[in-house]
Design a protein around this motif. Sequence first.
Motif, short mmCIF file in Angstrom:
data_model
loop_
_atom_site.label_atom_id
_atom_site.label_comp_id
_atom_site.label_asym_id
_atom_site.label_seq_id
_atom_site.Cartn_x
_atom_site.Cartn_y
_atom_site.Cartn_z
N ALA A 114 37.41 30.18 37.48
CA ALA A 114 36.65 30.98 37.00
C ALA A 114 37.28 31.29 35.37
O ALA A 114 38.66 31.21 35.10
N ARG A 115 36.44 31.37 34.68
CA ARG A 115 37.10 31.58 33.00
C ARG A 115 36.46 32.97 32.41
O ARG A 115 35.43 33.46 32.73
N PHE A 116 37.35 33.60 31.72
CA PHE A 116 37.10 34.81 31.22
C PHE A 116 37.62 34.96 29.62
O PHE A 116 38.42 34.40 29.10
N ASN A 124 31.94 32.22 33.30
CA ASN A 124 31.05 30.99 33.95
C ASN A 124 30.70 31.90 35.38
O ASN A 124 31.17 33.08 35.51
N THR A 125 29.97 31.03 36.57
CA THR A 125 29.46 31.88 37.62
C THR A 125 30.88 32.58 38.14
O THR A 125 30.69 33.62 38.92
N GLU A 126 31.66 31.69 38.50
CA GLU A 126 33.09 32.31 39.25
C GLU A 126 33.58 33.43 38.46
O GLU A 126 34.19 34.36 39.12
N GLY A 127 33.38 33.71 37.11
CA GLY A 127 34.08 34.53 36.37
C GLY A 127 32.99 35.70 36.22
O GLY A 127 33.41 36.68 35.44
N LYS A 128 31.74 35.83 36.79
CA LYS A 128 30.71 36.83 36.44
C LYS A 128 31.16 38.03 36.77
O LYS A 128 30.35 38.95 35.89
N LYS A 129 32.21 38.40 37.47
CA LYS A 129 32.42 39.87 37.89
C LYS A 129 33.52 40.43 36.62
O LYS A 129 33.71 41.58 36.50
N GLY A 130 34.00 39.60 35.89
CA GLY A 130 34.74 40.03 34.77
C GLY A 130 36.40 40.11 35.19
O GLY A 130 36.54 40.15 36.20
#
Length: 148
Positions: A114-116, A124-130
Motif C-alpha cells: 500500500a502506498r500513500f 494505489n488499490t491497497e492504499g485506497k482507504k488512506g
Amino acid sequence: MTNQEKINRNAFLQNLGLKGAALVAVYCAGNSLTSCQNDSGVTPLAGDIILDLTDPKYAALKSANGYVVLSSQYVVVARTGTDIYVAVTLICSHQQQREITYRSGEFYCTAHGARFDNTGKGLNTEGKKGLTVYPTVLSGTTLTIKAA
C-alpha cells in the motif's frame, strides 16, 4: 437500519438468504470480505508526542526523506523537506499491519505494498482507504505531534 446499528458478517449473510453449505462457503472465504464496521485499527493518540530532535535516536530526521518509527505510539515520523515533518499512523489501512515506512517521498506498507502520499491519500488499490495523519509543530529543535 440507522448508521448507528451494526450487523455482524454472519447475520448479514443469513439476511441475504444464504444457508447451510452456501453460508459456510462464503463465510470461510471471509478473509477477503470486510465488514461495514470501522475496523481501521488506528487508536487516537492519548496525548501529544514531543520529540527532541537533538536526541541521537531521532538522527534520521536530520535528513530529507529520513524517518523514525515510534513503535510504542504506533506513529511514523518523516522529514519530507526542509523543516517539514509528517507524522502518520504505523498501522496500514489495508489490512491493519504495523508496517508503514517512508521511502521515495511517500509512505509505504511493506506487508502488501500500500502506498500513500504525504497527506495520507492512497496512491494505489491497497492504499485506497488512506492513512491517518497527525498534525506536527516544529519549535526550534522540538517537534510536537499533536493528538488532535
